[in-house]
Scaffold this motif. Sequence first.
Motif, mmCIF file in Angstrom:
data_model
loop_
_atom_site.group_PDB
_atom_site.id
_atom_site.type_symbol
_atom_site.label_atom_id
_atom_site.label_comp_id
_atom_site.label_asym_id
_atom_site.label_seq_id
_atom_site.Cartn_x
_atom_site.Cartn_y
_atom_site.Cartn_z
ATOM 1 N N LEU A 286 -18.218 -32.518 -20.437
ATOM 2 C CA LEU A 286 -17.715 -31.147 -20.360
ATOM 3 C C LEU A 286 -18.844 -30.163 -20.067
ATOM 4 N N LEU A 287 -19.976 -30.319 -20.752
ATOM 5 C CA LEU A 287 -21.111 -29.415 -20.541
ATOM 6 C C LEU A 287 -21.699 -29.602 -19.141
ATOM 7 N N ALA A 288 -21.740 -30.835 -18.667
ATOM 8 C CA ALA A 288 -22.246 -31.081 -17.315
ATOM 9 C C ALA A 288 -21.341 -30.426 -16.271
ATOM 10 N N GLU A 289 -20.025 -30.481 -16.477
ATOM 11 C CA GLU A 289 -19.086 -29.822 -15.560
ATOM 12 C C GLU A 289 -19.313 -28.314 -15.550
ATOM 13 N N ALA A 290 -19.498 -27.725 -16.744
ATOM 14 C CA ALA A 290 -19.747 -26.285 -16.827
ATOM 15 C C ALA A 290 -21.047 -25.911 -16.128
ATOM 16 N N ALA A 291 -22.093 -26.709 -16.323
ATOM 17 C CA ALA A 291 -23.366 -26.448 -15.664
ATOM 18 C C ALA A 291 -23.217 -26.527 -14.144
ATOM 19 N N SER A 292 -22.416 -27.478 -13.683
ATOM 20 C CA SER A 292 -22.172 -27.623 -12.246
ATOM 21 C C SER A 292 -21.484 -26.382 -11.676
ATOM 22 N N GLN A 293 -20.505 -25.851 -12.398
ATOM 23 C CA GLN A 293 -19.807 -24.654 -11.917
ATOM 24 C C GLN A 293 -20.717 -23.428 -11.950
ATOM 25 N N LEU A 294 -21.611 -23.352 -12.926
ATOM 26 C CA LEU A 294 -22.561 -22.239 -12.963
ATOM 27 C C LEU A 294 -23.521 -22.300 -11.786
ATOM 28 N N ARG A 295 -23.956 -23.498 -11.434
ATOM 29 C CA ARG A 295 -24.797 -23.626 -10.240
ATOM 30 C C ARG A 295 -24.002 -23.248 -8.984
ATOM 31 N N ARG A 296 -22.727 -23.562 -8.997
ATOM 32 C CA ARG A 296 -21.861 -23.276 -7.847
ATOM 33 C C ARG A 296 -21.759 -21.782 -7.583
ATOM 34 N N VAL A 297 -21.725 -20.976 -8.676
ATOM 35 C CA VAL A 297 -21.565 -19.529 -8.519
ATOM 36 C C VAL A 297 -22.892 -18.780 -8.605
ATOM 37 N N GLY A 298 -24.001 -19.506 -8.801
ATOM 38 C CA GLY A 298 -25.307 -18.873 -8.786
ATOM 39 C C GLY A 298 -25.772 -18.278 -10.096
ATOM 40 N N LEU A 299 -25.270 -18.778 -11.224
ATOM 41 C CA LEU A 299 -25.673 -18.252 -12.533
ATOM 42 C C LEU A 299 -26.456 -19.271 -13.352
ATOM 43 N N GLU A 300 -26.991 -20.310 -12.707
ATOM 44 C CA GLU A 300 -27.638 -21.376 -13.474
ATOM 45 C C GLU A 300 -28.839 -20.889 -14.275
ATOM 46 N N GLN A 301 -29.513 -19.818 -13.806
ATOM 47 C CA GLN A 301 -30.683 -19.336 -14.525
ATOM 48 C C GLN A 301 -30.316 -18.618 -15.825
ATOM 49 N N HIS A 302 -29.028 -18.292 -16.003
ATOM 50 C CA HIS A 302 -28.571 -17.594 -17.212
ATOM 51 C C HIS A 302 -27.831 -18.526 -18.172
ATOM 52 N N MET A 303 -27.922 -19.827 -17.957
ATOM 53 C CA MET A 303 -27.125 -20.795 -18.693
ATOM 54 C C MET A 303 -27.257 -20.659 -20.211
ATOM 55 N N ASP A 304 -28.482 -20.408 -20.697
ATOM 56 C CA ASP A 304 -28.732 -20.363 -22.137
ATOM 57 C C ASP A 304 -28.721 -18.947 -22.702
ATOM 58 N N ASP A 305 -28.438 -17.948 -21.869
ATOM 59 C CA ASP A 305 -28.356 -16.569 -22.342
ATOM 60 C C ASP A 305 -27.012 -16.335 -23.039
ATOM 61 N N GLU A 306 -27.000 -15.370 -23.944
ATOM 62 C CA GLU A 306 -25.715 -14.975 -24.535
ATOM 63 C C GLU A 306 -24.889 -14.256 -23.475
ATOM 64 N N ALA A 307 -23.615 -14.562 -23.423
ATOM 65 C CA ALA A 307 -22.745 -13.983 -22.399
ATOM 66 C C ALA A 307 -22.701 -12.465 -22.495
ATOM 67 N N GLY A 308 -22.785 -11.936 -23.724
ATOM 68 C CA GLY A 308 -22.737 -10.496 -23.910
ATOM 69 C C GLY A 308 -23.945 -9.765 -23.366
ATOM 70 N N SER A 309 -25.026 -10.494 -23.053
ATOM 71 C CA SER A 309 -26.242 -9.853 -22.541
ATOM 72 C C SER A 309 -26.220 -9.694 -21.024
ATOM 73 N N LEU A 310 -25.249 -10.289 -20.337
ATOM 74 C CA LEU A 310 -25.176 -10.206 -18.882
ATOM 75 C C LEU A 310 -24.640 -8.847 -18.438
ATOM 76 N N ALA A 311 -25.018 -8.441 -17.230
ATOM 77 C CA ALA A 311 -24.433 -7.249 -16.617
ATOM 78 C C ALA A 311 -22.966 -7.510 -16.299
ATOM 79 N N LEU A 312 -22.194 -6.429 -16.122
ATOM 80 C CA LEU A 312 -20.755 -6.571 -15.905
ATOM 81 C C LEU A 312 -20.445 -7.444 -14.694
ATOM 82 N N GLY A 313 -21.179 -7.234 -13.597
ATOM 83 C CA GLY A 313 -20.927 -8.036 -12.408
ATOM 84 C C GLY A 313 -21.164 -9.515 -12.654
ATOM 85 N N GLN A 314 -22.215 -9.846 -13.401
ATOM 86 C CA GLN A 314 -22.496 -11.248 -13.731
ATOM 87 C C GLN A 314 -21.424 -11.826 -14.649
#
Length: 597
Positions: free
Chosen positions: A472-500
């Motif tokens: 499951l985690l590998a699938e999620a990581a794959s989708q994050l790479r797909r949309v270009g957010l792999e560098q934020h994988m370990d960040d808290e979601a609430g810390s991202l900008a609205l567009g991200q």
Amino acid sequence: MSANRLPSLKKPFWLFLVVIFLLPVLPAPVRVPEYWITLFNYIGLYSIVAIGLVLLTGIGGMTSFGQAAFVGIGAYATAYLTTNFALSPWLALIAGIVLTAAIALVIGGVTMRLSGHFLPLGTIAWGLSLYYIFGNVDWLGKYDGINGIPALSFFSLSLASGRGIYYLIWAVALMSVISVQNLLDSRPGRAIRALRGASVMAEAMGVDTVWMRIVIFVYSAVLAAISGFLYAHLQRAVNPTPFGLNHGIEYLFMAVVGGVAHVWGAILGAAILTVLQDYLQSVLPTLLGQSGNFEIIVFGVLMVVLLQYARQGVWPFVARWFPRDPSARAPASAAALPQRTKPSTGGALLVVDRVRKTFGGLVAVNDVSFEVAAGEIVALIGPNGAGKSTTFNLVTGVLRATSGTIRFAGERIDTLRSREIVRRGIARTFQHVKLVPGMTVLENVTLGAHLRGSTGISRSIARLNAAEEGRLLAEAASQLRRVGLEQHMDDEAGSLALGQQRILEIARALCCDPVLLLLDEPAAGLRYQEKQRLGELLRRLKAEGMSILLVEHDMDFVMNLADRVVVMEFGTRIAHGLPREVQNDPAVLEAYLGGVE
């Protein structure tokens, strides 16, 4: 450390383990007095209950004042069975757990469907009911209770003294911590962590939120019953007094003071309140006299001050001293999850036929009809308040249509719930971003793969879910790479900008392995370059066979992307067709520009 973030804290665990288990066996010069062993026993007993409340209230968002009653069920079950039937205490423990789980299942089935102020009021009601049952039933000894409870023994080891039962109490407390952390760092655990403030999103990802609430209610009740079992054999007698509403409030206070969203905070809160109460009861009578219960007043004032300056509890301040690592990491390699076969391009996939939605006298969606063919991108546009998001909610089961039909792949879905619709291959994002802010980006996206796993509560608690978790985690990581957010994988979601955050929602929806993707204003808040990359992503998804229905206000983005456009105004479809046809439609120009010469 924010709510719902559950990092792996190895140092406090081992430090705590060493301190707790060395205390009773220190050599004579520094030997801990029996009084402190007794105090630590009560801290351990209270911690077990508070850990359940962290799960129920802090993580699940359901306030309960009635946990003391479940402590009473566990205590009375073992007291009655061991004194009247000479049953082994360990068999009585099993009977108490089964009885508590059955009662909690019935109560939770009713209470956990309540919301707002009705929920805590409901817990007060059943808490008081159980308390008065303890005090008014003859065979439970009424208010005198039951005496002569036998001491526990483990093989040939007697646990009759406070020092003897100390290790058992703290072993159970630590196992409670580990079990709850294991649960929360799992597939069902991510669903539980989404209950507080994101239940609509969780349902749209396939989570049965009502059942999940009942499950954690039962589990927290079982922890309370185990604490009651240990209490009964420590005291060797029970009566209704410790199982009333006042103690239920104290348990909740312990969870809140320690840090209601932090598992380790339950132990810290139990220690603070127990030691503080004991200290005030010893000191204040010598200062203010014996005539009143001044310790209650001072205790209340101190609690108000503490909560004023530490609203997340005390544990976040303690946790700063320890390094924190994300609780979820994608493995370097894992077996791929199975994927749906996309339907052949061109056939009607989604058919919305004369759908109407009314709220009282307001017609939000007025007999709207349109289709989405397999492998095409359809844009749903219109001014603010046109009914576009309401239409999305009708398609995804968040709202129930007043009339009309919605069919997906030939099956009628307008009578289904959100979690049943996503199971059939429809995934969505939201107009107002819905995330679990304290969870990492990776964990938020993995929540989208909820239905692609099957591990339940018991296997998660026992940590027998490693293989599936990795997939499951590998699938999620794959989708994050797909949309270009792999560098934020370990960040808290609430810390991202609205567009991200909007891109994160797309990755989460893709994790559902959909056939039809519904995107509600996906380009809102994105910069020009980000919109370009989003457009490229959506075209790539279309080329892979994905069908897409999107709501968007950026006309340049829509007209350069969509195959067909549906225009709504005041809940009614006013135009549909190819982008260039819609752009020149007089009704559309009137809606957007107020008419042109």
